[in-house]
Design a protein around this motif. Structure first.
Motif, PDB file in Angstrom:
ATOM      1  N   GLN A   1       0.761  -0.987  -0.362  1.00 32.77           N
ATOM      2  CA  GLN A   1       0.003  -0.340  -0.064  1.00 32.77           C
ATOM      3  C   GLN A   1       1.153   1.212   0.399  1.00 32.77           C
ATOM      4  O   GLN A   1       0.354   2.409  -0.594  1.00 32.77           O
ATOM      5  N   GLU A   2       2.058   1.063   0.610  1.00 31.37           N
ATOM      6  CA  GLU A   2       3.006   2.276   0.693  1.00 31.37           C
ATOM      7  C   GLU A   2       3.570   2.636  -0.348  1.00 31.37           C
ATOM      8  O   GLU A   2       3.285   3.802  -0.915  1.00 31.37           O
ATOM      9  N   VAL A   3       3.357   1.815  -0.816  1.00 31.06           N
ATOM     10  CA  VAL A   3       4.219   1.747  -2.406  1.00 31.06           C
ATOM     11  C   VAL A   3       2.744   2.387  -3.882  1.00 31.06           C
ATOM     12  O   VAL A   3       3.061   3.584  -4.691  1.00 31.06           O
ATOM     13  N   LEU A   4       1.899   2.048  -3.787  1.00 32.28           N
ATOM     14  CA  LEU A   4       0.944   2.566  -4.462  1.00 32.28           C
ATOM     15  C   LEU A   4      -0.333   3.588  -4.105  1.00 32.28           C
ATOM     16  O   LEU A   4       0.428   4.578  -5.060  1.00 32.28           O
ATOM     17  N   THR A   5       0.368   4.714  -2.784  1.00 31.04           N
ATOM     18  CA  THR A   5       0.049   5.672  -1.813  1.00 31.04           C
ATOM     19  C   THR A   5       1.478   6.178  -2.858  1.00 31.04           C
ATOM     20  O   THR A   5       0.888   7.879  -2.551  1.00 31.04           O
ATOM     21  N   LYS A   6       3.152   6.075  -2.547  1.00 30.15           N
ATOM     22  CA  LYS A   6       3.915   6.966  -3.221  1.00 30.15           C
ATOM     23  C   LYS A   6       4.380   7.255  -4.401  1.00 30.15           C
ATOM     24  O   LYS A   6       4.788   7.696  -4.348  1.00 30.15           O
ATOM     25  N   THR A   7       3.916   5.849  -5.360  1.00 29.65           N
ATOM     26  CA  THR A   7       4.199   6.443  -6.160  1.00 29.65           C
ATOM     27  C   THR A   7       3.317   6.272  -7.211  1.00 29.65           C
ATOM     28  O   THR A   7       2.549   7.399  -7.678  1.00 29.65           O
ATOM     29  N   ASN A   8       2.547   5.225  -8.052  1.00 33.70           N
ATOM     30  CA  ASN A   8       1.644   5.263  -8.482  1.00 33.70           C
ATOM     31  C   ASN A   8      -0.029   4.321  -8.337  1.00 33.70           C
ATOM     32  O   ASN A   8       0.515   2.951  -7.944  1.00 33.70           O
ATOM     33  N   PRO A   9      -0.983   4.665  -7.902  1.00 42.17           N
ATOM     34  CA  PRO A   9      -2.218   3.919  -8.065  1.00 42.17           C
ATOM     35  C   PRO A   9      -2.162   1.983  -8.858  1.00 42.17           C
ATOM     36  O   PRO A   9      -2.703   1.640  -8.507  1.00 42.17           O
ATOM     37  N   ASP A  10      -2.177   2.338  -9.739  1.00 39.70           N
ATOM     38  CA  ASP A  10      -2.037   1.676 -10.812  1.00 39.70           C
ATOM     39  C   ASP A  10      -0.553   0.779 -11.366  1.00 39.70           C
ATOM     40  O   ASP A  10      -0.699   0.364 -12.319  1.00 39.70           O
ATOM     41  N   GLU A  11       0.010   0.911 -10.412  1.00 40.75           N
ATOM     42  CA  GLU A  11       1.897   0.795 -10.363  1.00 40.75           C
ATOM     43  C   GLU A  11       1.947  -1.011  -9.869  1.00 40.75           C
ATOM     44  O   GLU A  11       0.938  -1.642  -9.725  1.00 40.75           O
ATOM     45  N   ALA A  12       2.676  -1.498 -11.100  1.00 38.89           N
ATOM     46  CA  ALA A  12       2.557  -3.246 -11.198  1.00 38.89           C
ATOM     47  C   ALA A  12       3.329  -3.404 -10.058  1.00 38.89           C
ATOM     48  O   ALA A  12       4.933  -2.830  -9.786  1.00 38.89           O
ATOM     49  N   ILE A  13       3.432  -4.358  -9.086  1.00 35.40           N
ATOM     50  CA  ILE A  13       4.134  -4.835  -8.369  1.00 35.40           C
ATOM     51  C   ILE A  13       4.436  -6.405  -8.852  1.00 35.40           C
ATOM     52  O   ILE A  13       3.616  -7.412  -8.661  1.00 35.40           O
ATOM     53  N   VAL A  14       5.796  -6.467  -8.038  1.00 34.41           N
ATOM     54  CA  VAL A  14       6.787  -8.449  -7.921  1.00 34.41           C
ATOM     55  C   VAL A  14       7.051  -8.286  -6.833  1.00 34.41           C
ATOM     56  O   VAL A  14       7.397  -7.304  -5.931  1.00 34.41           O
ATOM     57  N   LEU A  15       6.699  -9.415  -6.146  1.00 29.92           N
ATOM     58  CA  LEU A  15       7.546  -9.809  -4.192  1.00 29.92           C
ATOM     59  C   LEU A  15       8.429 -11.122  -4.473  1.00 29.92           C
ATOM     60  O   LEU A  15       8.047 -11.558  -5.379  1.00 29.92           O
ATOM     61  N   HIS A  16       9.569 -10.432  -4.323  1.00 27.77           N
ATOM     62  CA  HIS A  16      10.521 -11.377  -4.767  1.00 27.77           C
ATOM     63  C   HIS A  16      11.315 -11.943  -3.194  1.00 27.77           C
ATOM     64  O   HIS A  16      11.861 -10.715  -2.540  1.00 27.77           O
ATOM     65  N   GLY A  17      10.781 -12.499  -2.543  1.00 27.89           N
ATOM     66  CA  GLY A  17      12.089 -13.049  -1.234  1.00 27.89           C
ATOM     67  C   GLY A  17      12.962 -14.247  -1.281  1.00 27.89           C
ATOM     68  O   GLY A  17      12.726 -15.619  -2.465  1.00 27.89           O
ATOM     69  N   VAL A  18      13.726 -14.087  -0.072  1.00 26.67           N
ATOM     70  CA  VAL A  18      14.815 -15.213  -0.276  1.00 26.67           C
ATOM     71  C   VAL A  18      15.045 -15.732   1.197  1.00 26.67           C
ATOM     72  O   VAL A  18      14.919 -15.009   2.257  1.00 26.67           O
TER      73      VAL A  18
END
Length: 308
Positions: free
Chosen positions: A149-166
């Motif tokens: 939600q922080e990403v969508l608020t601070k960048t663009n509401p239509d931002e495409a997001i990828v999650l990557h974890g190790v």
């Protein structure tokens, strides 16, 4: 009261006290953030690619710090590196157990080279983020919903997001996948994540101390519920993956002896979402990228090209 009954009660009390002590000891050993003697640091020489990635990554001109308050009142911190051009896509990268965002330069550079903004949170209880226990991905999954939600608020509401974890970060993104996520989350990449906290701790108890899971795992799980608010059985990536609908790439080295290789098949089978599997021959724990960086980048890039 008969003498034999008093002796029996006394023995039960001693056993309970001993189990409580053992459960708290193991809790402190595994769940309290601190230097861990069982984690070996890498002594290998850094590759030119890593040196270059770290130089870019640590340049203050290339990044800023984000702060966020978790739902339970912790101050959480993350490193944000914007893309060179606004392409409305962001990768959120999760580090491993007792790691930190600063460890993830190569992963950040991989996504940045593909045109992504990159956000690298410090997990609760790690480095710059507050917290006095490790959630093994369970409490962290809620934090990642907030970071999205922080990403969508601070960048663009239509931002495409990828999650990557190790490692633990991979378990975190798998557990996050089972929650209600916005349609902005287009893909998830998990690299050497475990099936559940219970399974991983049971495996490590056998590996490090040659002890069976009973009674220490149930007792420590109860201690964890009292001190941290969750049972080990709740932190279950497999159960969360049953609810996942996001395309997912599963990566694991076939020589992994920290999160055992057999766990890959269990998490891979747990989701019916579009998925791919990448097994890295000869790679130990969290070594898939360093074993063959070019191939790793190619696999990730091709997977994302299909789903974004």
């Amino acid at each position: 009261m008969k003498k034999s009954m008093k002796i029996l009660i006394g023995m039960v009390v001693v056993i309970i006290i001993a189990l409580g002590f053992a459960g708290n000891y193991f809790y402190n050993y595994a769940l309290v953030p601190a230097e861990k003697d069982f984690l070996s640091g890498s002594s290998s020489e850094k590759s030119p690619e890593l040196v270059q990635a770290e130089a870019w990554f640590t340049d203050d001109n290339n990044r800023t710090t984000w702060q966020m308050e978790s739902v339970d009142g912790l101050n959480l911190s993350a490193i944000y590196l914007p893309a060179d051009k606004d392409q409305k896509k962001t990768a959120i990268i999760a580090h491993g157990y007792m790691g930190k965002a600063e460890d993830m330069a190569q992963y950040a550079e991989l996504y940045h080279s593909l045109g992504y903004n990159v956000l690298l949170p410090d997990a609760r209880g790690h480095d710059a983020s507050e917290g006095d226990y490790i959630g093994f991905g369970w409490d962290e999954r809620k934090d990642y919903q907030q970071w999205i939600q922080e990403v969508l608020t601070k960048t663009n509401p239509d931002e495409a997001i990828v999650l990557h974890g190790v490692s633990m970060g991979a378990a975190t993104v798998m557990m996050t996948s089972g929650e209600k996520l916005p349609d902005n989350v287009k893909a998830i990449v998990e690299d050497c994540g475990y099936t559940s906290a219970k399974d991983e701790l049971t495996y490590q108890l056998k590996q490090m101390f040659n002890l069976p899971p009973f009674p220490l795992i149930p007792v420590t799980s109860l201690v964890t519920k009292i001190r941290a608010g969750y049972f080990f059985g709740e932190a279950d990536a497999v159960k969360q993956l049953h609810n996942n609908t996001t395309p997912m790439l599963f990566i694991h080295g076939d020589k992994d002896d920290f999160v055992p290789f057999y766990m890959l098949d269990e998490v891979y089978a747990a989701t019916d979402a579009p998925k791919e599997k990448y097994v890295v021959p000869g790679a130990g724990h969290a070594e898939a990228f360093s074993k063959d960086p070019a191939k790793y980048k190619e696999i990730v890039a091709n997977f994302l090209a299909v789903h974004l």
